[in-house]
Design an enzyme around this catalytic site. Structure first.
Site, mmCIF file in Angstrom:
data_model
loop_
_atom_site.group_PDB
_atom_site.id
_atom_site.type_symbol
_atom_site.label_atom_id
_atom_site.label_comp_id
_atom_site.label_asym_id
_atom_site.label_seq_id
_atom_site.Cartn_x
_atom_site.Cartn_y
_atom_site.Cartn_z
ATOM 1 N N GLY A 215 110.769 -16.610 -12.161
ATOM 2 C CA GLY A 215 111.309 -16.924 -10.843
ATOM 3 C C GLY A 215 112.705 -17.523 -10.930
ATOM 4 N N SER A 216 112.978 -18.449 -10.045
ATOM 5 C CA SER A 216 114.338 -18.976 -9.923
ATOM 6 C C SER A 216 114.790 -19.807 -11.123
ATOM 7 C CB SER A 216 114.454 -19.811 -8.646
ATOM 8 O OG SER A 216 114.367 -18.969 -7.509
ATOM 9 N N THR A 217 113.873 -20.208 -11.995
ATOM 10 C CA THR A 217 114.334 -20.930 -13.192
ATOM 11 C C THR A 217 115.212 -20.031 -14.058
ATOM 12 O OG1 THR A 217 112.335 -20.351 -14.450
ATOM 13 C CG2 THR A 217 112.308 -22.432 -13.216
ATOM 14 N N PHE A 218 115.051 -18.693 -13.920
ATOM 15 C CA PHE A 218 115.880 -17.763 -14.685
ATOM 16 C C PHE A 218 117.327 -17.767 -14.202
ATOM 17 C CE2 PHE A 218 117.514 -13.607 -15.996
ATOM 18 C CZ PHE A 218 117.134 -13.587 -17.334
ATOM 19 N N LYS A 219 117.583 -18.338 -13.041
ATOM 20 C CA LYS A 219 118.955 -18.405 -12.519
ATOM 21 C C LYS A 219 119.872 -19.211 -13.435
ATOM 22 C CE LYS A 219 117.374 -17.733 -7.778
ATOM 23 N NZ LYS A 219 117.035 -18.351 -6.483
#
Length: 487
Positions: A215-219
């Site tokens: 999810g957004s942790t990959f940002k």
């Protein structure tokens, strides 16, 4: 008469030679076949004839051995078994070994030649060394904070020391007691069947052996790629990102969970997790550069060991632009273990360098003589140091005023990134709640802990699931435990 005596002597000599040749054939040529035969119980009897060496945490054994008085004399015991199961694994007289019990097996059972000053003499005399000791890097307080923080929920926690790669916590829930599998009776068979049929998969090491959409942790990875490749240079400049964002080559539009994402700056988009900004950013960076950055962080590395093997975290290397857009926000086919995401945030905290994670500090004989020791080793550089500094700034904003405020710790600087990952057919599964972060005491010179938390089944309504609400408090507890121990 003499002729018959000579013939008899020759026959006896021939028979003796045949006997010796047959003995040599059995004991040398066919020795392995007999040793490996399922009917040969001698190796098992010898293996369990003495106490197994211990695995220790903070100087305290978390394993032991119980004298049963039976033919397979010593059974393995565990202190706080469910707490440390992802670290120790199990040592079973029936089902073998896993995790540290497996990778350090020869040292723990005393068969490692390095345990003896005179290995060749031991081979001749068949003497058996006492089992050695495995000293882990685990911080007992951090491990317990992670375990209690997850509670009855399915999930995992991985925590590292950013500058060294020492693994401070490795927790998976639900867990199990490895001691239930130690012996060889019917109770062990029943426990094995029960654990393997449990839908919650308590024997699965979710921290190191299970991958999830991050999810957004990959940002964090997408931001590093954009900054390192010069796609963005100013954290506060508008990014020319529409909201909603139509995925390239499709009629599908990607929306946001928050307002203000249209043409938002990178700082705002990171703080409030604007999907549209990062999806477009990944496309602007391009597949090649995104793949190279993901690989530099550790994705697609199938050889990672800690010392047992870790599941491969993956970033697809063959995608169209629409798929790349989704992958850049941690969806589509992007998958990561919690340990991998802890490595991502540790790289940010460590100035861009990824350290080899390790779980064993040193191994020693029963008397305490060090057999082998481990130290820090840099695997690769994930990003430029300047990019790491800017990411630390962005991650601080998330905790100070964005989606990760519940990870804030008094008298410490904390940086983080939240994530809520969709999964299942048509995104029908309960979203995974993520938080990755690092913490640095106000008295310290550098960050002291990096952590990743994933919660599979947050016990709130589907629309209320969030990394900031469900995973960040668990990470806070782990980081506080490490900072407290460091003084």
């Amino acid at each position: 008469m003499t002729k018959y005596i000579r013939r008899a002597a020759a026959l006896c000599a021939l028979l003796l030679i045949a006997l010796l040749a047959n003995a040599a054939r059995i004991q040398v040529i066919q020795a392995k076949r007999y040793d490996d035969s399922s009917a040969n119980r001698r190796p098992a009897i010898a293996r369990w004839s003495q106490p197994r060496g211990n695995i220790t945490v903070d100087g305290r054994p978390v394993t032991g051995s119980n004298d049963t008085g039976e033919q397979l004399r010593y059974e393995r015991t565990y202190t706080d078994g469910p707490l440390y199961a992802p670290v120790t694994g199990f040592a079973s007289q029936v089902y073998g070994t896993t995790f540290l019990e497996h990778t350090e097996d020869s040292l723990l059972d005393g068969s490692d030649p390095l345990l003896s000053f005179l290995p060749l003499w031991n081979d001749l005399t068949r003497d058996q060394n006492a089992g050695g000791e495995v000293v882990t890097t685990i911080d007992a307080a951090a491990q317990r904070a992670a375990y209690e923080g997850l509670g009855a929920r399915r999930g995992a926690v991985a925590a590292l020391e950013p500058g060294t790669g020492r693994i401070l916590a490795l927790v998976s829930t639900p867990s199990y007691d490895p001691g239930e599998l130690s012996g060889n009776g019917r109770a062990v068979e029943r426990a094995w069947a029960r654990l393997n049929s449990d839908a919650a998969r308590p024997m699965l090491n979710r921290a190191a052996r299970q991958t999830y959409p991050p999810g957004s942790t990959f940002k964090v990875v997408t931001t590093a790629a954009a900054l390192d490749n010069g796609v963005l240079t100013d954290l506060d400049k508008p990014t020319r990102s529409p909201a909603p964002y139509r995925l390239p080559g499709t009629t599908t539009s990607l929306a946001n969970e928050v307002e203000g994402c249209a043409d938002a700056s990178l700082r705002y988009a990171f703080t409030w997790s604007c999907n549209t900004v990062f999806a477009k950013l990944g496309v602007d960076v391009g597949l090649g550069a995104m793949t190279n950055t993901a690989r530099a962080f550790g994705f697609n590395d199938s050889g990672l060991r800690i010392p047992y093997a870790v599941a491969t975290s993956s970033f697809d290397t063959d995608m169209d632009k629409a798929q790349l857009a989704l992958s850049s926000i941690g969806q589509y086919d992007t998958r990561a273990t919690p340990l991998q995401m802890a490595l991502v945030t540790a790289a940010v905290a460590n100035g861009g360098s990824v350290q080899q994670p390790y779980l064993v500090e040193r191994t020693a004989t029963k008397a305490g003589r060090t057999v082998a020791a481990r130290g820090p080793r840099t695997l690769r550089r994930a990003m430029n140091p300047a990019t790491a500094m800017r990411l630390r700034e962005l991650m601080r904003d998330v905790v100070e005023k964005g989606t990760g405020t519940r990870a804030a710790i008094p008298d410490a600087t904390v940086g983080g990134k939240t994530g809520t990952a969709q999964h299942g057919i048509g995104n029908s599964g309960i979203p995974y709640a993520w938080f990755i972060g690092w913490a640095q005491s106000d008295r310290a010179m550098e960050p002291q802990v990096a952590v990743a938390v994933v919660v599979e089944n947050a016990d709130v309504k589907r629309g209320d699931i969030s990394g900031g609400g469900d995973a960040a408090p668990v990470a806070k507890g782990v980081m506080e435990a490490v900072l407290k121990a460091a003084g």
